[in-house]
Write an enzyme that holds these catalytic residues in place. Structure first.
Site, PDB file in Angstrom:
ATOM      1  CB  CYS A   1     -15.651  -7.554   6.238  1.00 25.94           C
ATOM      2  SG  CYS A   1     -16.926  -7.405   7.422  1.00 25.94           S
TER       3      CYS A   1
ATOM      4  CB  CYS B   1      -0.816  -0.191   0.957  1.00 23.12           C
ATOM      5  SG  CYS B   1      -1.895   1.935   1.329  1.00 23.12           S
TER       6      CYS B   1
ATOM      7  CB  CYS C   1     -18.250  -5.541   5.147  1.00 20.94           C
ATOM      8  SG  CYS C   1     -17.731  -3.804   5.620  1.00 20.94           S
TER       9      CYS C   1
ATOM     10  CB  CYS D   1      -0.889  -0.308   8.214  1.00 19.14           C
ATOM     11  SG  CYS D   1      -1.531  -1.244   6.964  1.00 19.14           S
TER      12      CYS D   1
ATOM     13  CB  CYS E   1     -18.071  -0.490   8.544  1.00 13.55           C
ATOM     14  SG  CYS E   1     -17.323  -1.102   9.985  1.00 13.55           S
TER      15      CYS E   1
ATOM     16  NE  ARG F   1     -16.904  -5.202  13.200  1.00 14.79           N
ATOM     17  CZ  ARG F   1     -17.518  -5.350  12.042  1.00 14.79           C
ATOM     18  NH1 ARG F   1     -16.893  -4.205  11.804  1.00 14.79           N
ATOM     19  NH2 ARG F   1     -18.867  -5.344  12.034  1.00 14.79           N
TER      20      ARG F   1
ATOM     21  CB  CYS G   1      -1.921   4.369   8.220  1.00 18.04           C
ATOM     22  SG  CYS G   1      -2.228   4.593   6.982  1.00 18.04           S
TER      23      CYS G   1
END
Length: 355
Positions: free
Chosen positions: A100, A56, A131, A63, A191, A263, A60
């Site tokens: 998901c 990616c 999702c 991550c 979400c 969640r 972040c």
């Protein structure tokens, strides 16, 4: 008559005052609201699968999938639909009601959209809620996914606006809000939550929840993640957050967003049974189920079912829920899925998309 009012005008000081309540008072208030809206002994169960792992371009700091950090994670291409369906069927048979799918992208490419929409249709045909989390979405992309029948789209705000720049610089807070707006306008459910334990202050946890609670419509699901520290990421050496502060975050989320599912998300693998029990009492009523969340560990299904039995909890019985009350049957289903996954190791099918 309801004892609470659904609001979208919470001030930071009001939320900080909730965080400052004595724990017993906070838990009583949160649990009372939770019990009024939901079955307090029922937990919605979802399964999360990485359909495209690593490389990616975002930065972040939490991550392991960022291409900017050396975490030992191998880059993978987008999974073929048949591989995704095999995982979705195993999730359904192990008791999940929502499936998901996450891809490590800044945003999906237009060339991938027909493939993604087909994936949604195929998974929905199994009787599962769907999702996806694919990064930022344009209004057109959101509409395409909605037309395919995608039920939920996940896009977390991560932290407060004030602390956000210390964690991510490659997309703005407004970029995230714009994606949520596109998702909602397309008719999908939202979400959205965040991560705690990233070195933020208590006021940042209040700020994150303020942003979520003051959206025009509250997120339908609010994942609260505890940072999973991964070697090679900039946050790998932070001190652990006080577990009771995590419980407070769950409780305040329940008070601010009484109609949302909250969640208990990443980080559960390191949480004690007692801590998880407090979170369920505080208003958490959804979990990710299965031994892996994208790239990080999660409790085994059999461990979750054992905890549910001890606490007197039960999985939400959606139209696709196939959960048996006998833990031995659940364990067998889990082992069967694991055996299948091991057999397929090294033979995973991928969609040939260059990233």
């Amino acid at each position: 008559m309801s004892s609470f009012t659904v609001r979208h005008d919470w001030s930071r000081s009001e939320i900080e005052a909730l965080f400052a309540l004595p724990m017993n008072d906070l838990l009583f208030r949160a649990h009372s609201i939770h019990r009024e809206v939901f079955d307090p002994n029922e937990v919605q169960v979802s399964r999360l699968l990485s359909i495209k792992t690593g490389a990616c371009p975002e930065d972040c700091k939490y991550c392991p999938q960022s291409a900017r950090y050396d975490t030992g994670l191998e880059k993978e291409r987008l999974l073929e639909i048949e591989k995704v369906l095999t995982e979705a069927k195993a999730a359904r048979d192990a008791g999940a009601t929502r499936f998901c799918m996450g891809a490590a992208w800044r945003n999906p490419h237009e060339r991938d959209m027909p493939y993604l929409t087909d994936m949604v249709k195929e998974v929905k045909a199994l009787g599962l809620e769907t999702c996806m989390t694919l990064g930022m979405l344009s209004a057109h992309q959101a509409s395409q996914l909605a037309e395919a029948g995608l039920d939920y789209y996940n896009h977390n705000l991560d932290t407060s606006p004030e602390y956000y720049g210390d964690i991510i610089t490659t997309r703005t807070y407004q970029d995230r809000l714009d994606t949520l707006s596109n998702v909602r306008a397309a008719g999908m459910k939202v979400c959205s939550g965040g991560i705690v334990g990233m070195g933020e202050q208590a006021t940042d946890r209040a700020g994150l929840l303020q942003q979520l609670a003051n959206l025009e419509q509250h997120p339908d699901s609010v994942p609260i993640n505890m940072l999973v520290k991964v070697a090679g990421t900039p946050l790998d050496s932070l001190e652990d957050l006080d577990p009771l502060e995590f419980v407070r975050t769950i409780a305040v989320a329940r008070i601010l967003m009484p109609l949302s599912r909250v969640r208990l998300s990443a980080g559960r693998e390191k949480m004690s049974d007692e801590l998880q029990a407090m979170c369920f009492f505080a208003g958490a009523n959804s979990i990710f189920y299965g031994c892996k969340l994208l790239t990080t560990a999660n409790p085994e299904e059999s461990d979750d079912m054992s905890l549910f039995r001890r606490l007197g909890l039960k999985p939400e019985q959606g139209k696709a829920a196939m959960v048996e009350e006998d833990a031995a049957v659940l364990a067998k289903a889990s082992r069967g899925a694991a055996d299948k996954q091991e057999k397929d190791a090294g033979q995973a099918l991928f969609y040939d998309a260059t990233r």
